[in-house]
Design a protein around this motif. Structure first.
Motif, PDB file in Angstrom:
ATOM      1  N   ASP A 182      -2.218  46.917  10.324  1.00 23.54           N
ATOM      2  CA  ASP A 182      -2.151  47.497  11.671  1.00 23.54           C
ATOM      3  C   ASP A 182      -0.984  46.930  12.465  1.00 23.54           C
ATOM      4  O   ASP A 182      -1.109  46.574  13.643  1.00 23.54           O
ATOM      5  CB  ASP A 182      -3.468  47.281  12.419  1.00 23.54           C
ATOM      6  N   ALA A 183       0.173  46.861  11.830  1.00 23.66           N
ATOM      7  CA  ALA A 183       1.384  46.375  12.477  1.00 23.66           C
ATOM      8  C   ALA A 183       2.585  47.100  11.882  1.00 23.66           C
ATOM      9  O   ALA A 183       2.613  47.408  10.691  1.00 23.66           O
ATOM     10  CB  ALA A 183       1.538  44.871  12.302  1.00 23.66           C
ATOM     11  N   ALA A 184       3.586  47.366  12.718  1.00 26.15           N
ATOM     12  CA  ALA A 184       4.864  47.886  12.233  1.00 26.15           C
ATOM     13  C   ALA A 184       5.716  46.687  11.845  1.00 26.15           C
ATOM     14  O   ALA A 184       6.112  45.894  12.699  1.00 26.15           O
ATOM     15  CB  ALA A 184       5.551  48.713  13.305  1.00 26.15           C
ATOM     16  N   VAL A 185       5.960  46.537  10.554  1.00 31.08           N
ATOM     17  CA  VAL A 185       6.728  45.403  10.040  1.00 31.08           C
ATOM     18  C   VAL A 185       8.171  45.862   9.851  1.00 31.08           C
ATOM     19  O   VAL A 185       8.489  46.619   8.928  1.00 31.08           O
ATOM     20  CB  VAL A 185       6.132  44.898   8.713  1.00 31.08           C
ATOM     21  N   GLU A 186       9.049  45.424  10.764  1.00 28.85           N
ATOM     22  CA  GLU A 186      10.455  45.827  10.707  1.00 28.85           C
ATOM     23  C   GLU A 186      11.136  45.193   9.504  1.00 28.85           C
ATOM     24  O   GLU A 186      10.942  44.013   9.204  1.00 28.85           O
ATOM     25  CB  GLU A 186      11.172  45.440  11.996  1.00 28.85           C
ATOM     26  N   LEU A 187      11.975  45.985   8.833  1.00 25.67           N
ATOM     27  CA  LEU A 187      12.666  45.529   7.633  1.00 25.67           C
ATOM     28  C   LEU A 187      14.036  44.967   7.961  1.00 25.67           C
ATOM     29  O   LEU A 187      14.784  45.525   8.782  1.00 25.67           O
ATOM     30  CB  LEU A 187      12.818  46.699   6.654  1.00 25.67           C
ATOM     31  N   ASP A 188      14.373  43.865   7.300  1.00 28.54           N
ATOM     32  CA  ASP A 188      15.692  43.275   7.430  1.00 28.54           C
ATOM     33  C   ASP A 188      16.689  44.068   6.579  1.00 28.54           C
ATOM     34  O   ASP A 188      16.331  45.035   5.910  1.00 28.54           O
ATOM     35  CB  ASP A 188      15.631  41.806   6.989  1.00 28.54           C
ATOM     36  N   ALA A 189      17.938  43.629   6.560  1.00 28.86           N
ATOM     37  CA  ALA A 189      18.990  44.334   5.832  1.00 28.86           C
ATOM     38  C   ALA A 189      18.742  44.283   4.328  1.00 28.86           C
ATOM     39  O   ALA A 189      18.103  43.367   3.802  1.00 28.86           O
ATOM     40  CB  ALA A 189      20.338  43.716   6.170  1.00 28.86           C
ATOM     41  N   ARG A 208      10.786  41.445  11.671  1.00 30.51           N
ATOM     42  CA  ARG A 208       9.968  41.304  12.890  1.00 30.51           C
ATOM     43  C   ARG A 208       8.651  42.022  12.668  1.00 30.51           C
ATOM     44  O   ARG A 208       8.587  42.999  11.922  1.00 30.51           O
ATOM     45  CB  ARG A 208      10.719  41.909  14.084  1.00 30.51           C
ATOM     46  N   ILE A 209       7.606  41.545  13.311  1.00 27.10           N
ATOM     47  CA  ILE A 209       6.284  42.162  13.229  1.00 27.10           C
ATOM     48  C   ILE A 209       5.869  42.642  14.617  1.00 27.10           C
ATOM     49  O   ILE A 209       5.853  41.858  15.577  1.00 27.10           O
ATOM     50  CB  ILE A 209       5.239  41.174  12.680  1.00 27.10           C
TER      51      ILE A 209
END
Length: 283
Positions: free
Chosen positions: A221-228, A10-11
């Motif tokens: 300038d974004a929090a890039v959520e990491l997958d598993a 997710r971004i």
């Protein structure tokens, strides 16, 4: 068994916001309640060479129930709190504060001109630790291990990192959520593979240049959520890149938040408000 490489889950794009006495910043994680990455509650990036955007700083204010991490990329800021702690946060330094039961602190810029740039991150505490005594660590730039190769430079603020046969340890240890906090700089036309324990959730925040995560372009300038997964694969093309990698153990607990108070239910929030009003928040 093949090692799983993490992809983009997710971004969370940073949006313009203000905090403190009008400090201008970009808020990604925490701009809305559903835009959190457990155990991370909020992430702000501040960056300006206009003193009007930062000079008023963050006057005295309370916290309860979580940890605040301030990482300075450029500039100088003074921290003071009710426990008598005072620390000057300079370029490359870190302030790691466990609010626990309660802390009242202030952060004041120590410059009247020039670039002030950095991050503030809020990390949740489990229910069992929300009312423990407050603690404060001021980490000087020279305390942070720097790991260099032909392609990358890593500054390891928190956690452990195994590269080859060597294990590196950041100065921040013993935190219940087992955080990993790394400032990563990549040269052009570089590749970097890093281990990241499957039990940790986390994100990358790209703030300079261009980079790829497992062949997917990272937004700036974004929090890039990491997958598993158990590792990261980062790369650059013609441009260099600089980013934060932050991860920690999720808590999977209910969250009740009212401004600077983060607890597990509204009754606890109401108690925090009463304690602050009665002058016993920090006990």
């Amino acid at each position: 068994m093949q090692t799983q490489t993490r992809k983009i889950k997710r971004i969370i794009k940073g949006i313009d916001s203000q905090d403190g006495a009008g400090v201008k910043l970009k808020r990604s994680i925490g701009q809305r309640q559903h835009l959190r990455i457990d155990p991370f509650l909020m992430l702000d990036m501040f960056s300006s060479d206009n003193p009007d955007d930062y000079i008023a700083g963050f006057p005295p204010h309370p916290h309860r129930g979580f940890e605040t991490v301030t990482y300075m990329l450029n500039g100088s800021m003074l921290h003071r709190d009710h426990m008598g702690n005072e620390g000057l946060l300079n370029t490359g330094g870190v302030q790691w504060m466990t609010a626990g039961r309660g802390v009242i602190h202030e952060e004041r810029p120590q410059q009247e001109s020039g670039l002030m740039r950095g991050f503030q991150l809020w990390i949740n505490l489990p229910a069992s630790d929300k009312m423990k005594p407050a603690a404060y660590q001021n980490i000087e730039p020279e305390q942070i291990p720097v790991i260099q190769s032909d392609q990358a430079t890593l500054r390891l603020v928190a956690g452990e990192l195994e590269i080859g046969a060597k294990v590196y340890k950041g100065p921040v240890q013993g935190i219940v959520t087992q955080p990993v906090f790394i400032d990563i700089s990549l040269k052009p036309h570089s590749q970097l593979v890093l281990p990241l324990a499957a039990a940790l959730s986390g994100f990358i925040y790209l703030f300079e240049g261009e980079a790829l995560l497992q062949d997917e372009t990272l937004q700036t300038d974004a929090a890039v959520e990491l997958d598993a997964g158990e590792q990261l694969s980062l790369a650059t093309h013609a441009k260099s890149a600089r980013m934060l990698l932050v991860a920690a153990k999720p808590l999977n607990e209910p969250i009740a938040q009212y401004g600077p108070f983060v607890m597990n239910n509204m009754e606890q929030i109401e108690q925090a408000l009463r304690d602050y009003r009665d002058g016993v928040l920090a006990g």
